[in-house]
Design an enzyme around this catalytic site. Structure first.
Site, PDB file in Angstrom:
ATOM      1  N   SER A 198       2.506   3.200  -6.756  1.00 23.22           N
ATOM      2  CA  SER A 198       1.805   3.812  -7.742  1.00 23.22           C
ATOM      3  C   SER A 198       1.474   5.113  -7.942  1.00 23.22           C
ATOM      4  O   SER A 198       1.590   5.943  -6.948  1.00 23.22           O
ATOM      5  CB  SER A 198       0.324   3.306  -7.676  1.00 23.22           C
ATOM      6  OG  SER A 198       0.232   1.814  -7.531  1.00 23.22           O
TER       7      SER A 198
HETATM    8  C1  LIG Z   1       2.093  -1.428  -7.996  1.00 23.65           C
HETATM    9  S1  LIG Z   1       2.470  -2.482  -6.727  1.00 23.65           S
HETATM   10  C2  LIG Z   1       1.649  -2.113  -5.360  1.00 23.65           C
HETATM   11  C3  LIG Z   1       1.768  -0.738  -4.995  1.00 23.65           C
HETATM   12  C4  LIG Z   1       1.307  -0.404  -3.686  1.00 23.65           C
HETATM   13  N1  LIG Z   1      -0.196  -0.550  -3.433  1.00 23.65           N
HETATM   14  C5  LIG Z   1       1.454   1.131  -3.164  1.00 23.65           C
HETATM   15  O1  LIG Z   1       1.228   1.400  -2.158  1.00 23.65           O
HETATM   16  O2  LIG Z   1       1.881   1.873  -3.952  1.00 23.65           O
HETATM   17  C6  LIG Z   1       2.142  -4.083  -7.109  1.00 23.65           C
HETATM   18  C7  LIG Z   1       2.791  -5.292  -6.144  1.00 23.65           C
HETATM   19  O3  LIG Z   1       1.749  -6.448  -6.514  1.00 23.65           O
HETATM   20  C8  LIG Z   1       2.747  -7.714  -6.266  1.00 23.65           C
HETATM   21  N2  LIG Z   1       2.061  -8.749  -6.664  1.00 23.65           N
HETATM   22  C9  LIG Z   1       2.231  -9.220  -8.011  1.00 23.65           C
HETATM   23  N3  LIG Z   1       1.598 -10.605  -7.971  1.00 23.65           N
HETATM   24  C10 LIG Z   1       1.042 -10.540  -6.885  1.00 23.65           C
HETATM   25  C11 LIG Z   1      -0.067 -11.661  -6.143  1.00 23.65           C
HETATM   26  N4  LIG Z   1      -0.219 -12.788  -6.963  1.00 23.65           N
HETATM   27  N5  LIG Z   1      -0.339 -11.574  -4.905  1.00 23.65           N
HETATM   28  C12 LIG Z   1       0.086 -10.420  -4.133  1.00 23.65           C
HETATM   29  N6  LIG Z   1       1.006  -9.660  -4.596  1.00 23.65           N
HETATM   30  C13 LIG Z   1       1.294  -9.572  -6.118  1.00 23.65           C
HETATM   31  C14 LIG Z   1       3.871  -7.306  -6.616  1.00 23.65           C
HETATM   32  O4  LIG Z   1       4.772  -7.778  -6.073  1.00 23.65           O
HETATM   33  C15 LIG Z   1       4.067  -5.564  -6.434  1.00 23.65           C
HETATM   34  O5  LIG Z   1       4.692  -5.238  -5.190  1.00 23.65           O
END
Ligand SMILES: C[S@@+](CC[C@H](N)C(=O)[O-])C[C@H]1O[C@@H](n2cnc3c(N)ncnc32)[C@H](O)[C@@H]1O
Length: 412
Positions: free
Chosen positions: A77
C-alpha cells in the site's frame, strides 16, 4: 536485531526521509511513533522490483499482483495509506494485533509499534503473498511475526483475542468473526465500502443491550484492492446504451433489467447548475457520501476514454457520482466559475424523465450544502444483521449480509 538501514544506499535513506517529511507536512503522519517506524523500516526492501523512486513515492502503491482481467489483487500500500491507517489504529506498546492482508512491510511497522513481534499476526488468502511476506520478514530480522495463509473472513486458527484488527484490503461488510476476535475494548480499522465509496474507518467496540456494536472514531477517504474469498462482494455493472462506453457500477440495489438504460441516450441531455461551489482543491468527499445515502439509485459512472463519443461529459471520466431512476440516469459534474477560482457542481441527466430527475439530484446537492457542508464526516455504527430497528441509531441504514451499517451526520 533488524537489518540495519546504515548499510543501504544513501539514496534510499534520503528518499525515505523525504517521503516521511512530505507526509508530516501533509499532516498524514502526526505521531512521533509512526514517524519513527516509517523512518526506520526499509520500505524499498519490501517493495521488490520497484525503483527506489517508486518505492518512496508518498501517494503511490506498488502493485505486486494483478488478476487475469486486470484487477489488482495485491500491493504494497502507498506510504500515505499505511501512515494514515497506523495513525487511526492508535497502537500502544503491548497491543496484540491482527493484520488482514499481508505484504510484510506493514506487519514490520506494527511489530515496531507494539514492541513485541509475537503480538503480531498477519494473514493473507494468497499463499504466494504469505510466502513472500515470510521470506522478506525473516530476511529483515522480523522472525517472530506470525504469518498465516487463510481467508480472514473465517476464524483464524490459534488466534486468541486481539486488541486491534487492521484490515488492509477493501471490505464490503464486517464478518462477525472480526468482532468475535476483538477484546472488549478492541479497535478495528477497515477500508469499508459503502454504496461504492470506500472509507478507512476506525471503529471502537461498544457493549450494548443486544451484545455489542462498533462505533466509528475516524473515517477517511481511501482506495483498496477488493477482498477475495467467502466474503467477496462484486459490484454490478450496467452499460448505458448496451455498449461499454458508459458504465454504471452499483454496490447494491442495481436495476434488475440490464437493458433499462438502452434508450436513455436517445433524448437530449438536460444540464442544470446548482449554484453550489467549492474552492479549487477543496475536498468534497462528504458530498459524495451524502449523495450515496440520499439518492436511492446511487451508483458510480465511468466513461471509457477509447470509446468516448461525448454522450456524457463528466469532469472525471473514471469516477463520477451518479444515480438511476427507472429508465433515466444523472451524474454530478463540475465547471469552473467565471473567475476561475472555484468549481460549481452541476447535474447532467439523460432519459425520458431527465428534467424531473435532474431537479431532484440538484436538490440533493443543495441539501448537502445547506445541512452537512463543513460538518465532520458521518458517524458510522455497525450492528449485527437482525438487530431490531429501535436498537439501531442513525439517520440512514445500509443493509449488508452480516451487518446493518448506520450513518448519521453531526450538525454542521
Ligand atoms: C493491499 S494488499 C496488503 C498490503 C500489505 N498489508 C502491506 O504490507 O502493504 C491486500 C491483500 O489482501 C489479501 N486478501 C484479499 N482477500 C483476503 C481475505 N479474504 N483474507 C485474507 N487476505 C485477503 C490479498 O491477497 C492482498 O495480498
Amino acid at each position: 536485531m533488524k537489518t540495519s538501514t546504515t548499510t543501504e544506499p544513501p539514496e534510499a535513506t534520503r528518499l525515505r526521509d523525504a517521503c516521511v517529511d512530505q507526509l508530516k507536512a501533509d499532516e498524514v503522519i502526526v505521531s512521533p511513533a509512526v514517524e519513527t517506524v516509517m523512518r526506520r523500516v526499509p520500505r524499498h526492501a519490501f517493495a521488490l522490483h520497484a525503483s527506489l523512486g517508486d518505492a518512496y513515492s508518498p501517494y503511490a502503491a506498488v502493485i505486486t499482483k494483478t488478476g487475469e482481467n486486470g484487477v489488482q489483487l495485491s500491493s504494497v500500500s502507498a506510504p500515505q495509506i499505511q501512515a494514515m491507517m497506523l495513525e487511526q489504529a492508535q497502537l500502544k506498546r503491548g497491543d496484540r494485533v491482527l493484520e488482514i492482508g499481508s505484504g510484510g512491510l506493514n506487519a514490520a511497522y506494527l511489530a515496531e509499534l507494539v514492541g513485541e513481534e509475537a503480538n503480531v499476526t498477519t494473514v493473507d488468502i494468497d499463499p504466494e503473498v504469505t510466502d513472500r511476506a515470510r521470506r522478506l520478514l525473516d530476511a529483515h530480522g522480523y522472525t517472530g511475526i506470525r504469518v498465516v495463509t487463510a481467508d480472514a473472513a473465517e476464524p483464524i486458527p490459534e488466534l486468541g483475542e486481539v486488541d486491534v484488527i487492521l484490515v488492509t484490503v477493501g471490505a464490503w461488510d464486517i464478518p462477525p468473526v472480526w468482532i468475535d476476535q476483538l477484546g472488549p475494548a478492541g479497535r478495528l480499522v477497515v477500508p469499508l465500502r459503502m454504496r461504492g465509496l470506500t472509507r478507512s474507518v476506525a471503529f471502537q467496540r461498544v457493549i450494548d443491550a443486544h451484545g455489542g456494536h462498533l462505533e466509528s472514531t475516524t473515517s477517511l477517504v481511501c482506495g483498496f484492492v477488493p477482498m477475495q474469498g467467502s466474503d467477496q462482494h462484486d459490484e454490478t455493472q450496467i452499460l448505458v446504451n448496451g455498449t461499454p462506453e458508459i458504465a454504471l457500477r452499483f454496490d447494491d440495489g442495481a436495476p434488475a433489467d440490464p437493458h433499462l438504460l438502452d434508450n436513455a441516450v436517445r433524448t437530449p441531455r438536460v444540464e442544470r447548475w446548482t449554484g453550489v461551489t467549492v474552492a479549487l482543491g477543496e475536498p468534497f468527499s462528504g458530498l459524495q457520501m451524502h449523495l450515496a445515502i440520499d439518492l436511492p439509485g446511487f451508483c458510480v459512472m465511468s466513461v471509457d476514454p477509447q470509446l468516448d463519443t461525448g454522450l456524457v461529459s463528466p469532469r472525471h471520466k473514471g469516477f463520477s457520482p451518479a444515480a438511476v431512476d427507472g429508465d433515466t440516469f444523472a451524474y454530478v459534474t463540475t465547471r469552473r466559475t467565471p473567475d476561475e477560482q472555484r468549481a460549481e457542481f452541476g447535474v447532467h441527466a439523460l432519459g425520458p424523465n431527465a428534467d424531473t430527475f435532474a431537479d431532484s439530484v440538484v436538490s440533493s446537492v443543495r441539501a448537502w450544502d445547506r445541512e452537512h457542508r463543513g460538518a465532520p464526516d458521518p458517524h458510522i455504527r455497525v450492528y449485527p444483521a437482525g438487530t431490531p430497528d429501535d436498537a439501531v441509531f442513525g439517520d440512514r441504514v445500509i443493509e449488508k449480509r452480516h451487518s446493518r451499517i448506520s450513518l448519521s451526520w453531526p450538525p454542521a
